[in-house]
Design a protein around this motif. Structure first.
Motif, PDB file in Angstrom:
ATOM      1  N   PRO A 279       0.815  -1.227   0.000  1.00 15.37           N
ATOM      2  CA  PRO A 279       0.000   0.000   0.000  1.00 15.37           C
ATOM      3  C   PRO A 279       0.845   1.272   0.000  1.00 15.37           C
ATOM      4  O   PRO A 279       0.515   2.240  -0.709  1.00 15.37           O
ATOM      5  CB  PRO A 279      -0.822  -0.119   1.295  1.00 15.37           C
ATOM      6  CG  PRO A 279      -0.874  -1.576   1.584  1.00 15.37           C
ATOM      7  CD  PRO A 279       0.443  -2.107   1.125  1.00 15.37           C
ATOM      8  N   LEU A 280       1.941   1.274   0.786  1.00 15.30           N
ATOM      9  CA  LEU A 280       2.798   2.460   0.830  1.00 15.30           C
ATOM     10  C   LEU A 280       3.509   2.669  -0.502  1.00 15.30           C
ATOM     11  O   LEU A 280       3.730   3.807  -0.932  1.00 15.30           O
ATOM     12  CB  LEU A 280       3.814   2.321   1.959  1.00 15.30           C
ATOM     13  CG  LEU A 280       4.655   3.563   2.276  1.00 15.30           C
ATOM     14  CD1 LEU A 280       3.761   4.745   2.601  1.00 15.30           C
ATOM     15  CD2 LEU A 280       5.598   3.283   3.447  1.00 15.30           C
ATOM     16  N   CYS A 281       3.858   1.579  -1.165  1.00 14.13           N
ATOM     17  CA  CYS A 281       4.507   1.675  -2.476  1.00 14.13           C
ATOM     18  C   CYS A 281       3.563   2.308  -3.498  1.00 14.13           C
ATOM     19  O   CYS A 281       3.959   3.206  -4.254  1.00 14.13           O
ATOM     20  CB  CYS A 281       4.938   0.287  -2.939  1.00 14.13           C
ATOM     21  SG  CYS A 281       5.834   0.276  -4.518  1.00 14.13           S
ATOM     22  N   PHE A 282       2.315   1.861  -3.504  1.00 16.24           N
ATOM     23  CA  PHE A 282       1.343   2.434  -4.444  1.00 16.24           C
ATOM     24  C   PHE A 282       1.028   3.897  -4.100  1.00 16.24           C
ATOM     25  O   PHE A 282       0.780   4.703  -4.996  1.00 16.24           O
ATOM     26  CB  PHE A 282       0.074   1.596  -4.460  1.00 16.24           C
ATOM     27  CG  PHE A 282       0.244   0.251  -5.119  1.00 16.24           C
ATOM     28  CD1 PHE A 282       0.644   0.167  -6.441  1.00 16.24           C
ATOM     29  CD2 PHE A 282       0.031  -0.924  -4.409  1.00 16.24           C
ATOM     30  CE1 PHE A 282       0.824  -1.065  -7.059  1.00 16.24           C
ATOM     31  CE2 PHE A 282       0.207  -2.155  -5.020  1.00 16.24           C
ATOM     32  CZ  PHE A 282       0.601  -2.230  -6.339  1.00 16.24           C
ATOM     33  N   LEU A 283       1.043   4.217  -2.810  1.00 15.10           N
ATOM     34  CA  LEU A 283       0.850   5.615  -2.408  1.00 15.10           C
ATOM     35  C   LEU A 283       2.012   6.470  -2.905  1.00 15.10           C
ATOM     36  O   LEU A 283       1.807   7.600  -3.371  1.00 15.10           O
ATOM     37  CB  LEU A 283       0.733   5.711  -0.888  1.00 15.10           C
ATOM     38  CG  LEU A 283       0.587   7.126  -0.307  1.00 15.10           C
ATOM     39  CD1 LEU A 283      -0.684   7.793  -0.827  1.00 15.10           C
ATOM     40  CD2 LEU A 283       0.585   7.084   1.220  1.00 15.10           C
ATOM     41  N   GLN A 284       3.213   5.931  -2.836  1.00  9.72           N
ATOM     42  CA  GLN A 284       4.378   6.671  -3.324  1.00  9.72           C
ATOM     43  C   GLN A 284       4.314   6.848  -4.839  1.00  9.72           C
ATOM     44  O   GLN A 284       4.700   7.900  -5.364  1.00  9.72           O
ATOM     45  CB  GLN A 284       5.666   5.951  -2.933  1.00  9.72           C
ATOM     46  CG  GLN A 284       6.907   6.808  -3.101  1.00  9.72           C
ATOM     47  CD  GLN A 284       8.155   6.144  -2.578  1.00  9.72           C
ATOM     48  OE1 GLN A 284       8.378   4.959  -2.805  1.00  9.72           O
ATOM     49  NE2 GLN A 284       8.988   6.903  -1.878  1.00  9.72           N
ATOM     50  N   ILE A 285       3.823   5.837  -5.545  1.00  9.70           N
ATOM     51  CA  ILE A 285       3.634   5.962  -6.996  1.00  9.70           C
ATOM     52  C   ILE A 285       2.668   7.099  -7.299  1.00  9.70           C
ATOM     53  O   ILE A 285       2.906   7.927  -8.182  1.00  9.70           O
ATOM     54  CB  ILE A 285       3.117   4.639  -7.593  1.00  9.70           C
ATOM     55  CG1 ILE A 285       4.215   3.578  -7.555  1.00  9.70           C
ATOM     56  CG2 ILE A 285       2.641   4.844  -9.034  1.00  9.70           C
ATOM     57  CD1 ILE A 285       3.746   2.197  -7.973  1.00  9.70           C
ATOM     58  N   PHE A 286       1.567   7.154  -6.544  1.00 11.77           N
ATOM     59  CA  PHE A 286       0.593   8.231  -6.741  1.00 11.77           C
ATOM     60  C   PHE A 286       1.244   9.588  -6.498  1.00 11.77           C
ATOM     61  O   PHE A 286       1.081  10.523  -7.300  1.00 11.77           O
ATOM     62  CB  PHE A 286      -0.600   8.050  -5.809  1.00 11.77           C
ATOM     63  CG  PHE A 286      -1.589   9.175  -5.866  1.00 11.77           C
ATOM     64  CD1 PHE A 286      -2.576   9.199  -6.843  1.00 11.77           C
ATOM     65  CD2 PHE A 286      -1.529  10.234  -4.959  1.00 11.77           C
ATOM     66  CE1 PHE A 286      -3.483  10.262  -6.925  1.00 11.77           C
ATOM     67  CE2 PHE A 286      -2.424  11.287  -5.025  1.00 11.77           C
ATOM     68  CZ  PHE A 286      -3.400  11.294  -6.014  1.00 11.77           C
ATOM     69  N   CYS A 287       1.981   9.724  -5.392  1.00 11.03           N
ATOM     70  CA  CYS A 287       2.626  11.003  -5.063  1.00 11.03           C
ATOM     71  C   CYS A 287       3.628  11.410  -6.137  1.00 11.03           C
ATOM     72  O   CYS A 287       3.665  12.571  -6.563  1.00 11.03           O
ATOM     73  CB  CYS A 287       3.329  10.904  -3.710  1.00 11.03           C
ATOM     74  SG  CYS A 287       2.221  10.759  -2.304  1.00 11.03           S
ATOM     75  N   LEU A 288       4.431  10.451  -6.598  1.00  6.13           N
ATOM     76  CA  LEU A 288       5.464  10.745  -7.590  1.00  6.13           C
ATOM     77  C   LEU A 288       4.853  11.218  -8.907  1.00  6.13           C
ATOM     78  O   LEU A 288       5.236  12.262  -9.447  1.00  6.13           O
ATOM     79  CB  LEU A 288       6.326   9.499  -7.821  1.00  6.13           C
ATOM     80  CG  LEU A 288       7.368   9.597  -8.935  1.00  6.13           C
ATOM     81  CD1 LEU A 288       8.416  10.644  -8.592  1.00  6.13           C
ATOM     82  CD2 LEU A 288       8.028   8.241  -9.180  1.00  6.13           C
TER      83      LEU A 288
END
Length: 308
Positions: free
Chosen positions: A93-102
């Motif tokens: 979940p944190l990885c996908f959140l980071q993808i969204f932020c990036l």
């Protein structure tokens, strides 16, 4: 075909074991982060508080600074944690959140730079019509589009990526990016690839053409106009061009790094370039605009002198 598994975490393989140097690296990046926060917050407050800066150019700048603040806060903290950590893993979940932020940060940055180039084109090439073309309602609409369109696009992109069946969980980068995760999939990725290509060519290429068109028109006016017109164009467009070139260079390297195997390039160089991508733009823009735009520079100096 590789066996499909349910991935609950990802391993960021690009981090190197540098021993005690990790504390120096942590301190340097933390200084960059704090400096980025202070500069962007200061300029956002200056533009919001001073009514003389409530003009289209400065409102677009304010949106740009908000995006720098958002992007750096979405990317820096996890990088700092991993520098000190011995385990370079991140939950799914944190990885996908980071993808969204990036990707949200990159898209809003591109939209903002395109809006700023169009604004400068109208101000320099069509000065008599500028006020009527850049009414408050139109500026608000353009700002809303520059944030809402990327939100919708990136939510759909991340949702498509999350639906994939992944076979591995090792990513050779400092932070999660969409292409690296899609590349781990065992299931069909045609929809993901087509969606990315369609958006890139329909929207991002259109924005790039708008930027090129705007600056070609501005250059034409510079070469055919008076000395005063040329000076005005250089003083207002210089920071925009520098910011655009810096951002384009960082994006080009990130795209090349994720899509092309750079086995011949030392890992340290790749790490430095990735850190450059997330640090230089958020830190460079406040310096460029704060030092080059006279109104902002004068107000910041007055505020500091008043405090002292």
């Amino acid at each position: 075909m590789r066996n499909s598994t349910q991935v609950s975490f990802f391993v960021l393989e690009a981090f190197l074991d540098v021993g005690l140097l990790k504390y120096l690296l942590f301190a340097v990046i933390m200084c960059f982060y704090v400096l980025t926060l202070c500069c962007n917050v200061l300029l956002i407050l200056v533009i919001c508080v001073n009514r003389t800066l409530h003009e289209p150019m400065y409102l677009f700048l304010c949106s740009l600074f908000v995006n720098e603040l958002y992007g750096s806060s979405g990317l820096f903290p996890l990088i700092l944690v991993h520098i000190l950590s011995d385990s370079h893993t991140v939950s799914a979940p944190l990885c996908f959140l980071q993808i969204f932020c990036l990707y949200m940060y990159v898209n809003v940055e591109f939209y903002s730079l395109a809006l700023m180039s169009y604004d400068r084109y109208l101000a320099i090439c069509r000065p008599l019509q500028y006020r009527s073309l850049m009414r408050s309602s139109r500026v608000a609409l353009l700002l809303a589009v520059s944030w809402l369109v990327p939100v919708v696009v990136i939510v759909v992109m991340v949702s498509l990526t999350m639906s994939l069946q992944l076979c591995e969980n090792v990513i050779d980068t400092l932070y999660c990016n969409n292409y690296s995760v899609v590349n781990l999939a065992c299931s069909d990725t045609t929809v993901n690839n087509v969606y990315g290509l369609v958006y890139t060519y329909l929207v991002l290429v259109s924005l790039a053409l708008l930027i090129i068109f705007s600056y070609l028109k501005i250059l034409r006016v510079c070469f055919s106009g008076s000395q005063q017109t040329r000076q005005k164009a250089v003083s207002t467009c210089g920071p925009h061009l520098a910011s655009l070139l810096n951002f384009s260079f960082g994006c080009f390297f990130e795209i090349a790094q994720s899509r092309v195997k750079m086995s011949g390039m030392p890992a340290v160089v790749r790490i430095i370039m990735s850190i450059y991508f997330v640090t230089c733009q958020p830190l460079l823009n406040p310096v460029l605009y704060g030092l080059n735009l006279a109104k902002i520079r004068v107000i910041c100096r007055n505020l500091l002198l008043h405090r002292l």
